[in-house]
Enzyme design. Sequence first.
Site, short mmCIF file in Angstrom:
data_model
loop_
_atom_site.label_atom_id
_atom_site.label_comp_id
_atom_site.label_asym_id
_atom_site.label_seq_id
_atom_site.Cartn_x
_atom_site.Cartn_y
_atom_site.Cartn_z
N ASP A 261 0.86 -1.18 0.00
CA ASP A 261 0.00 0.00 0.00
C ASP A 261 0.90 1.24 0.00
O ASP A 261 2.11 1.15 0.26
CB ASP A 261 -0.90 -0.03 1.24
CG ASP A 261 -1.79 1.19 1.34
OD1 ASP A 261 -2.46 1.53 0.34
OD2 ASP A 261 -1.77 1.84 2.40
N ARG A 262 0.33 2.40 -0.28
CA ARG A 262 1.14 3.63 -0.31
C ARG A 262 0.99 4.43 0.98
O ARG A 262 1.83 4.37 1.86
CB ARG A 262 0.75 4.48 -1.53
CG ARG A 262 1.74 5.61 -1.84
CD ARG A 262 1.22 6.54 -2.92
NE ARG A 262 0.22 7.47 -2.40
CZ ARG A 262 -0.40 8.39 -3.14
NH1 ARG A 262 -0.15 8.48 -4.44
NH2 ARG A 262 -1.29 9.19 -2.58
N ASP A 263 -0.09 5.19 1.10
CA ASP A 263 -0.26 6.11 2.23
C ASP A 263 -0.42 5.34 3.53
O ASP A 263 -1.25 4.45 3.65
CB ASP A 263 -1.48 7.02 2.00
CG ASP A 263 -1.38 7.79 0.69
OD1 ASP A 263 -0.24 8.12 0.29
OD2 ASP A 263 -2.42 8.05 0.08
N GLU A 269 0.52 9.18 6.32
CA GLU A 269 -0.87 9.30 5.90
C GLU A 269 -1.26 10.77 5.80
O GLU A 269 -1.09 11.54 6.74
CB GLU A 269 -1.78 8.58 6.89
CG GLU A 269 -3.27 8.76 6.64
CD GLU A 269 -3.70 8.18 5.30
OE1 GLU A 269 -4.45 8.88 4.59
OE2 GLU A 269 -3.28 7.06 4.96
N VAL A 270 -1.75 11.16 4.62
CA VAL A 270 -2.30 12.49 4.40
C VAL A 270 -3.66 12.29 3.76
O VAL A 270 -3.77 11.67 2.70
CB VAL A 270 -1.40 13.33 3.45
CG1 VAL A 270 -2.05 14.67 3.13
CG2 VAL A 270 -0.03 13.54 4.09
N ASN A 304 -5.20 2.71 -3.90
CA ASN A 304 -6.46 3.35 -4.27
C ASN A 304 -6.23 4.85 -4.37
O ASN A 304 -5.71 5.46 -3.44
CB ASN A 304 -7.54 3.09 -3.21
CG ASN A 304 -8.02 1.65 -3.20
OD1 ASN A 304 -7.72 0.88 -4.10
ND2 ASN A 304 -8.76 1.28 -2.16
N ASP A 390 -1.81 -0.80 5.79
CA ASP A 390 -2.22 -0.31 7.11
C ASP A 390 -3.73 -0.30 7.29
O ASP A 390 -4.20 0.14 8.34
CB ASP A 390 -1.68 1.11 7.33
CG ASP A 390 -2.30 2.12 6.39
OD1 ASP A 390 -2.25 1.90 5.15
OD2 ASP A 390 -2.86 3.13 6.87
#
Length: 641
Positions: A261-263, A269-270, A304, A390
């Site tokens: 996953d990215r963020d 997390e933003v 996403n 996460d």
Amino acid sequence: MTSSPTFLCNVAILAGGQGTRLASRSGALPKPMVPVMGKPVLQHQIELCRRHGFTDIALLVHHRHETISDFFGDGSRFGVRIRYAVEDAPRGTSGALRDALHALKPQFLLLYGDTYLDIDLRRFFGAHLASDANATLFLHPNDHPYDSDLVDIDDQGQVRGIHPYPHPEGQHLRNLVNAALYAIRNESLTSVTPEAGKADIAKHMFPAMLAQGLRLHGYVTPEYIKDMGTPDRLDKVERDIEVGLPERLSWRGLRKAVFLDRDGTLNREVNHLKSPDQIELLPGVGEAVRQLNRAGLLAVLTTNQPVIARGDVTIEELHQIHARLESLLGTQRAYLDAIYYCPHHPDRGFEGEVPALKIVCDCRKPAPGMIEQASRDLAISREGSWMVGDTTADIEAGRRAGVRTMLLHTGYGGQDAKHTGRPDYVATNLAEAVQWITVGHARARRQLAPIALAALDRRVILIGGLARSGKSSAAQVLKELLAVLGKHAHIVSLDGWLKPGSERAEGTGVLNRYNLAAAVSRLAEIAGATQRVEFEEPVYDRFTRTIASHSERHSVGTDDLLIIEGVPALCLPALTPPARTLRLFINESEDIRLKRLKDDYTARGYTEEQTTEVLNSRASDETATIRRSAESAEHMIDWEK
């Protein structure tokens, strides 16, 4: 330039390099003759060409060319035909190629004689022919993009620009490195290279082709290709070969991947991240991704991105965001092998939204579409691959795709609570997750394999140990091993019977923190059942310190195994006759265990002072009791060994 026999070649190899930087290893040998694993790198290349059906080869030689021609001769000893094009005066890579065009077929491969590569050349050449491009550039991410020539391509693979090193400060580019392997249409080249003087393929020829409107295609692949033109790079190539990295990255078998996953996983997390400036790597992420790279596990981003459907970010702006992400990883010598994103969102009603993207799709997590597409594109085996993220959407996507799942305590830490279902494993952060994936998991399987065999005739496995010693991980590894042996197992966590935080006080003893009577009553009933039992396992929410509204569902057959794990597991009275119970104690390094505890409490919002207070309390009322319970264990696992 002089040349030998008149047949046309479908491969040209630039083999005129002096190898000055390798002189300490090779003496006066020309660079293509420098040995890699005991034989010249040029021999590796010629043998690779032969394996893939390219048997007519032109060697473009200059420095000490007699050394090369004396070794390879006409090529018959290696199953190929070799033609030599001897450069009288240095003309640069582009000049040497132009002067040899008369020896080459209308479409040909071009290799550099100072690279070690394990590439499916037939697949690469076929992609070039299918693209109908004037030239196809072999591109891949590497661990030093900041000093490499980078190539910008669109979503269809067409080259939009070439950015040679050095790059302007503050410029963020995708980590797509020109790897110095090309497929070229012969007729395209006479107008883009001068008849006299020096010229370079990457710096002059390809930019001239773009300026003339000729079409360049980018072929992106994780296959292995490395420049071995310095002692350090040569050593690295030989180490990679020794550990099997080229083999693991090849098309000869299915690859393994870690889907990321990215963020909240890679970067902070933003909410609805919209700008490259908002990308900030989490601590330890660069080293963790680099560890995946060095292990030969593909690092594949699956994210996403509803901001596109909402109209907040264009696809080109998303590419800029990802370019910064890749640039930041590159500064830490790490790279992503591929990036997949879902631009859709099912809910309508946002000002400025893109109606065509407001759909229910099969790629938005928890749907497994991105994992499935990456698996097709990159020949990834689901068995042995992982999804790390996460959120519960990440975990559910991994579950549906059939890969192992790992929930991180960074970002949302699973508190989005949109989907139920227990992750296979849990880690404090990406660094801990990757250490488990690359080292810990295989080690645990080796240590636990004898215990899985011993448990085949049991009904219950009790796994105890101090907090954060790895009990739940051991339980999952045992479940996997038992499945291989044809035994179905259910993992039950005693945390589901923890009393709410408001009903237990620190310092009253570890056993008083649990409603053990209720746990024993229900679990003994299941263990002794003579028919299938449907069981709703309570789930503890560590953030709210209460029992969650959802439960973990089990359908327990009479031949199934119950794996019951928790701090006080070995303190439980008998759930089933002793002969049908296996008791296991898990031990972990105290330094590692305490670090995990501190990281966990920090993630839950505890201050340093509060964390210290809790840890001191646990040390006084938990450690001695639980260590004594190890005396009843049949088996003990020490993760340090």
